[in-house]
Design an enzyme around this catalytic site. Structure first.
Site, PDB file in Angstrom:
ATOM      1  N   ASP A   1      16.213 -26.539  29.611  1.00 49.98           N
ATOM      2  CA  ASP A   1      16.842 -27.290  30.600  1.00 49.98           C
ATOM      3  C   ASP A   1      17.153 -28.671  30.267  1.00 49.98           C
ATOM      4  OD1 ASP A   1      14.439 -28.714  30.434  1.00 49.98           O
ATOM      5  OD2 ASP A   1      13.723 -28.387  32.350  1.00 49.98           O
TER       6      ASP A   1
ATOM      7  N   ASP B   1      16.118 -32.825  31.250  1.00 54.33           N
ATOM      8  CA  ASP B   1      15.335 -33.426  32.311  1.00 54.33           C
ATOM      9  C   ASP B   1      15.686 -34.786  32.084  1.00 54.33           C
ATOM     10  OD1 ASP B   1      13.074 -31.167  32.177  1.00 54.33           O
ATOM     11  OD2 ASP B   1      13.489 -31.726  30.175  1.00 54.33           O
TER      12      ASP B   1
ATOM     13  N   ASP C   1      16.348 -30.756  35.587  1.00 55.36           N
ATOM     14  CA  ASP C   1      15.261 -31.640  36.357  1.00 55.36           C
ATOM     15  C   ASP C   1      15.990 -33.169  36.438  1.00 55.36           C
ATOM     16  OD1 ASP C   1      13.790 -29.351  36.550  1.00 55.36           O
ATOM     17  OD2 ASP C   1      12.495 -29.691  35.074  1.00 55.36           O
TER      18      ASP C   1
HETATM   19  P1  8DG Z   1      12.410 -27.444  26.843  1.00 57.08           P
HETATM   20  O1  8DG Z   1      12.900 -27.884  28.117  1.00 57.08           O
HETATM   21  O2  8DG Z   1      13.335 -27.708  25.679  1.00 57.08           O
HETATM   22  O3  8DG Z   1      12.126 -25.911  26.818  1.00 57.08           O
HETATM   23  O4  8DG Z   1      11.213 -28.382  26.388  1.00 57.08           O
HETATM   24  P2  8DG Z   1      10.492 -29.481  27.149  1.00 57.08           P
HETATM   25  O5  8DG Z   1      11.562 -30.420  27.715  1.00 57.08           O
HETATM   26  O6  8DG Z   1       9.480 -30.094  26.531  1.00 57.08           O
HETATM   27  O7  8DG Z   1       9.902 -29.024  28.525  1.00 57.08           O
HETATM   28  P3  8DG Z   1      10.048 -29.043  29.904  1.00 57.08           P
HETATM   29  O8  8DG Z   1       9.318 -27.922  30.704  1.00 57.08           O
HETATM   30  O9  8DG Z   1      11.387 -29.400  30.378  1.00 57.08           O
HETATM   31  O10 8DG Z   1       9.104 -30.296  30.358  1.00 57.08           O
HETATM   32  C1  8DG Z   1       9.326 -31.547  29.972  1.00 57.08           C
HETATM   33  C2  8DG Z   1       8.318 -32.428  30.175  1.00 57.08           C
HETATM   34  O11 8DG Z   1       8.189 -32.682  31.307  1.00 57.08           O
HETATM   35  C3  8DG Z   1       7.003 -31.876  29.768  1.00 57.08           C
HETATM   36  O12 8DG Z   1       6.166 -33.230  28.878  1.00 57.08           O
HETATM   37  C4  8DG Z   1       5.982 -31.665  30.802  1.00 57.08           C
HETATM   38  C5  8DG Z   1       6.746 -32.456  31.762  1.00 57.08           C
HETATM   39  N1  8DG Z   1       6.437 -31.847  33.043  1.00 57.08           N
HETATM   40  C6  8DG Z   1       7.040 -30.566  33.905  1.00 57.08           C
HETATM   41  N2  8DG Z   1       6.329 -30.629  35.113  1.00 57.08           N
HETATM   42  C7  8DG Z   1       5.873 -31.753  35.083  1.00 57.08           C
HETATM   43  C8  8DG Z   1       5.272 -32.339  36.357  1.00 57.08           C
HETATM   44  O13 8DG Z   1       5.186 -31.762  37.312  1.00 57.08           O
HETATM   45  N3  8DG Z   1       4.448 -33.625  36.025  1.00 57.08           N
HETATM   46  C9  8DG Z   1       4.860 -34.230  34.964  1.00 57.08           C
HETATM   47  N4  8DG Z   1       4.040 -35.380  34.782  1.00 57.08           N
HETATM   48  N5  8DG Z   1       5.175 -33.819  34.010  1.00 57.08           N
HETATM   49  C10 8DG Z   1       5.840 -32.575  34.069  1.00 57.08           C
HETATM   50  O14 8DG Z   1       7.521 -30.042  33.278  1.00 57.08           O
HETATM   51 MN    MN Z   2      13.109 -29.735  29.165  1.00 59.85          MN
HETATM   52 MN    MN Z   3      12.072 -29.702  32.722  1.00 56.04          MN
END
Ligand code: 8DG
Ligand code: MN
Ligand code: MN
Length: 364
Positions: free
Chosen positions: A204, A206, A288
């Site tokens: 995704d 972020d 996100d």
């Molecule tokens: P990817 O998308 O490439 O697979 O990897 P990522 O970017 O590291 O994973 P992610 O699932 O998109 O998560 C990004 C960061 O955000 C990770 O450190 C975890 C954090 N995160 C969530 N949900 C929440 C939440 O509800 N609260 C907080 N504080 N952090 C969150 O994914």
């Molecule tokens: Mn991510």
């Molecule tokens: Mn995410």
């Protein structure tokens, strides 16, 4: 080939937040295997076991050399008996029977496919598995009751399985910046998650959004999503209001990954192909969006950069070693009974007594 490194001379610290973990490392042949076992433990609702395998894998990611024999592992932390057995088998036979049978098992494959649907967690996937369902197609065929997120997840399944490239993330960055600038001039936008850590692809994209004048960011998300909707750029979105209150969410609350910022889980409709191409298509991309008050921006930045294990280890370090409680909103010092304010990630690492680790080395 690197100059010879003496493995016994390499000191690896016990918490992932004390170490530098680059994106590319020397031991994928071992970490991929351990992460299969971690994932499988997660599917079986065994969090302790899942984290143990993930920590073991993470230690191997931080090594400046490729593991050649068990001697190389002698002074390393976080390698339990089970992980060591798996590593030994891979070093001797080229693969681990447990890992291979797990990888090929009906349960593992079904759980991977089902939890791979946006909006589906381990508990739902497990229930479906026990009802005999194995894939998104099965859900469709048997007419399962799906919530709005899961419907979108099934509808855009193929697109959402495809990795998002950095180039696509950059296009989405431009769109988000345009949207935010249109509804709140002066707002700041940061690309977070895996892309901030230097990943070339992600599942995704972020973003963290704030405004230097505290309060201006309140209620910002609906304005952003309205703008995006009007442009026809959203396939799905669910916005959650900010519910953070320092008094109630601070030290008393159990440490938890979920934060309480205003946020939006969305699926973007991203145009693909060049404008000259006669067939112009689009793809679905998970995005996100998170809005943070300026005073919490440093904590939010640290919390949304990841990796997930790095975050987890930061919170564990804070609690166990420093009697502090870290979240994406704040850092509370239990000994002094006060909140520690910070404007930068560097300050937070300093409060925690940790060497600053840049995002590109938080790939724990
Ligand atoms: P990817 O998308 O490439 O697979 O990897 P990522 O970017 O590291 O994973 P992610 O699932 O998109 O998560 C990004 C960061 O955000 C990770 O450190 C975890 C954090 N995160 C969530 N949900 C929440 C939440 O509800 N609260 C907080 N504080 N952090 C969150 O994914
Ligand atoms: Mn991510
Ligand atoms: Mn995410």
């Amino acid at each position: 080939p690197k100059p010879n490194i003496d493995p016994t001379a390499v000191l690896i610290k016990a918490y992932a937040c004390q170490r530098r973990t680059p994106l590319k490392h020397h031991n994928s042949f071992l970490t991929d295997a351990l992460e299969i076992l971690s994932q499988n433990a997660e599917y079986n609702d065994n969090e302790g076991r899942s984290v143990a395998f993930r920590r073991a894998a993470s230690v191997l990611k931080a090594l400046p050399y490729r593991v050649k024999n068990m001697e190389d592992l002698k002074s390393l932390p976080c390698l339990g008996d089970h992980s060591q057995r798996v590593i030994k088998e891979i070093l001797e036979d080229g693969s681990s029977r447990e890992v291979e049978s797990t990888r090929q098992s009906d349960k593992f494959q079904a759980m991977k496919a089902l939890t791979g649907i946006f909006g589906v967690g381990v508990r739902t996937a497990d229930r479906w598995f026990r009802e005999g369902l194995r894939s998104p197609d099965d859900l469709f065929r048997t007419g399962q009751q799906l919530n709005r997120a899961q419907q979108a997840g099934v509808q855009y399944y193929d697109d959402l399985q495809k990795p998002v490239t950095k180039a696509e993330a950059d296009v989405i960055s431009d769109i988000v910046e345009k949207a935010v600038r249109a509804v709140l001039p002066g707002a700041e936008i940061r690309l977070m998650g895996g892309f901030r850590r230097g990943k070339e692809v992600g599942h995704d994209v972020d973003f963290l959004i704030t405004h230097p004048e505290e309060g201006k960011e309140e209620g910002l998300m609906p304005k952003i999503t309205n703008w995006l909707e009007e442009q026809g750029l959203l396939l799905y979105q669910k916005t959650t209001r900010n519910s953070y209150l320092e008094k109630m969410d601070g030290p008393a609350r159990a440490p938890n990954n979920m934060d309480r910022f205003e946020r939006c889980f969305s699926i973007f409709k991203l145009q693909t192909g060049s404008e000259r191409a006669s067939v112009s298509g689009w793809r679905a991309v998970r995005v996100d969006l998170v809005v943070s008050p300026y005073s919490q921006f440093a904590f939010a930045t640290l919390g949304w950069t990841g990796s997930k294990l790095f975050e987890r280890e930061l919170r564990r370090w804070a609690g166990q070693e420093k009697h502090m409680s870290l979240s994406s909103h704040a850092l509370f010092d239990s000994k002094q009974n006060l909140y520690l304010r910070a404007k930068t990630e560097e300050e937070i690492f300093a409060y925690l007594g940790l060497e600053f680790i840049p995002p590109s080395e938080r790939n724990a």
